[in-house]
Write a protein that holds these residues in place. Sequence first.
Motif, PDB file in Angstrom:
ATOM      1  N   VAL A 136       0.816  -1.217   0.000  1.00  0.00           N
ATOM      2  CA  VAL A 136       0.000   0.000   0.000  1.00  0.00           C
ATOM      3  C   VAL A 136       0.849   1.267   0.000  1.00  0.00           C
ATOM      4  N   LEU A 137       1.732   1.405   0.977  1.00  0.00           N
ATOM      5  CA  LEU A 137       2.431   2.671   1.175  1.00  0.00           C
ATOM      6  C   LEU A 137       3.435   2.986   0.070  1.00  0.00           C
ATOM      7  N   GLU A 138       4.328   2.050  -0.252  1.00  0.00           N
ATOM      8  CA  GLU A 138       5.379   2.336  -1.238  1.00  0.00           C
ATOM      9  C   GLU A 138       4.828   2.672  -2.621  1.00  0.00           C
ATOM     10  N   PRO A 139       3.819   1.938  -3.149  1.00  0.00           N
ATOM     11  CA  PRO A 139       3.270   2.348  -4.452  1.00  0.00           C
ATOM     12  C   PRO A 139       2.672   3.755  -4.432  1.00  0.00           C
ATOM     13  N   ARG A 140       2.040   4.116  -3.337  1.00  0.00           N
ATOM     14  CA  ARG A 140       1.481   5.472  -3.241  1.00  0.00           C
ATOM     15  C   ARG A 140       2.581   6.514  -3.154  1.00  0.00           C
ATOM     16  N   LEU A 141       3.642   6.203  -2.417  1.00  0.00           N
ATOM     17  CA  LEU A 141       4.763   7.136  -2.343  1.00  0.00           C
ATOM     18  C   LEU A 141       5.477   7.234  -3.688  1.00  0.00           C
ATOM     19  N   ASP A 142       5.574   6.114  -4.417  1.00  0.00           N
ATOM     20  CA  ASP A 142       6.168   6.145  -5.763  1.00  0.00           C
ATOM     21  C   ASP A 142       5.388   7.086  -6.676  1.00  0.00           C
ATOM     22  N   ALA A 143       4.058   7.015  -6.590  1.00  0.00           N
ATOM     23  CA  ALA A 143       3.221   7.864  -7.437  1.00  0.00           C
ATOM     24  C   ALA A 143       3.292   9.329  -7.014  1.00  0.00           C
ATOM     25  N   ARG A 144       3.347   9.557  -5.723  1.00  0.00           N
ATOM     26  CA  ARG A 144       3.348  10.943  -5.225  1.00  0.00           C
ATOM     27  C   ARG A 144       4.715  11.605  -5.350  1.00  0.00           C
ATOM     28  N   TYR A 145       5.781  10.821  -5.191  1.00  0.00           N
ATOM     29  CA  TYR A 145       7.148  11.353  -5.238  1.00  0.00           C
ATOM     30  C   TYR A 145       7.963  10.573  -6.274  1.00  0.00           C
TER      31      TYR A 145
END
Length: 181
Positions: A136-145
């Motif tokens: 959950v967290l890393e894919p969202r962080l990849d997309a955001r940053y």
Amino acid sequence: MNTTRITALRQAQGWTQERLANESGVGLRTVQRLEAGQDASLETLSLVADALQVPVRDLFAEIDDEMLSSRVDSLQQRADEQQASRDRIAHAWTWLYVGVGIVCTLLSFTFSYGVVLFLSYWVGGYAILTALRRIVLEPRLDARYPLSKETRTRRATRRAAAAAAAARDDDGALSATPAEP
């Protein structure tokens, strides 16, 4: 003219142009054009710099174009800011896990089977936290940053660079040693 150091950096890694193209995710022809000194987008330069494990500015021996220089500096600044933001969020999740763990540990002393609560949280909670971070967290962080990398990837990159440097040093030491008769 903006003189690139891509060829020297690639050869220092012991890579062919094909390997650099594969590692960076750009085409072989793009690598050939970059090494010939032709222009490329900052995104392409960023991919090549990431593969070579250097900042974008280090791809150039000198940058004569003031506009390109300011764009490269701006890209590096954005990447640094995104990495700092990503690291803050990842560390916040870790500290949340630790904080809840401390509460669970203190509560475990009040129950007769508190050791079960203690072990369940610290072992099971870690497994759940790791899964949530990766799913959950890393894919969202990849997309955001998009200019940032997760800590695990940065560590693996540093280890690979250190191993490659050690291998190059060992090869140089072996070839510099005279052969025994």
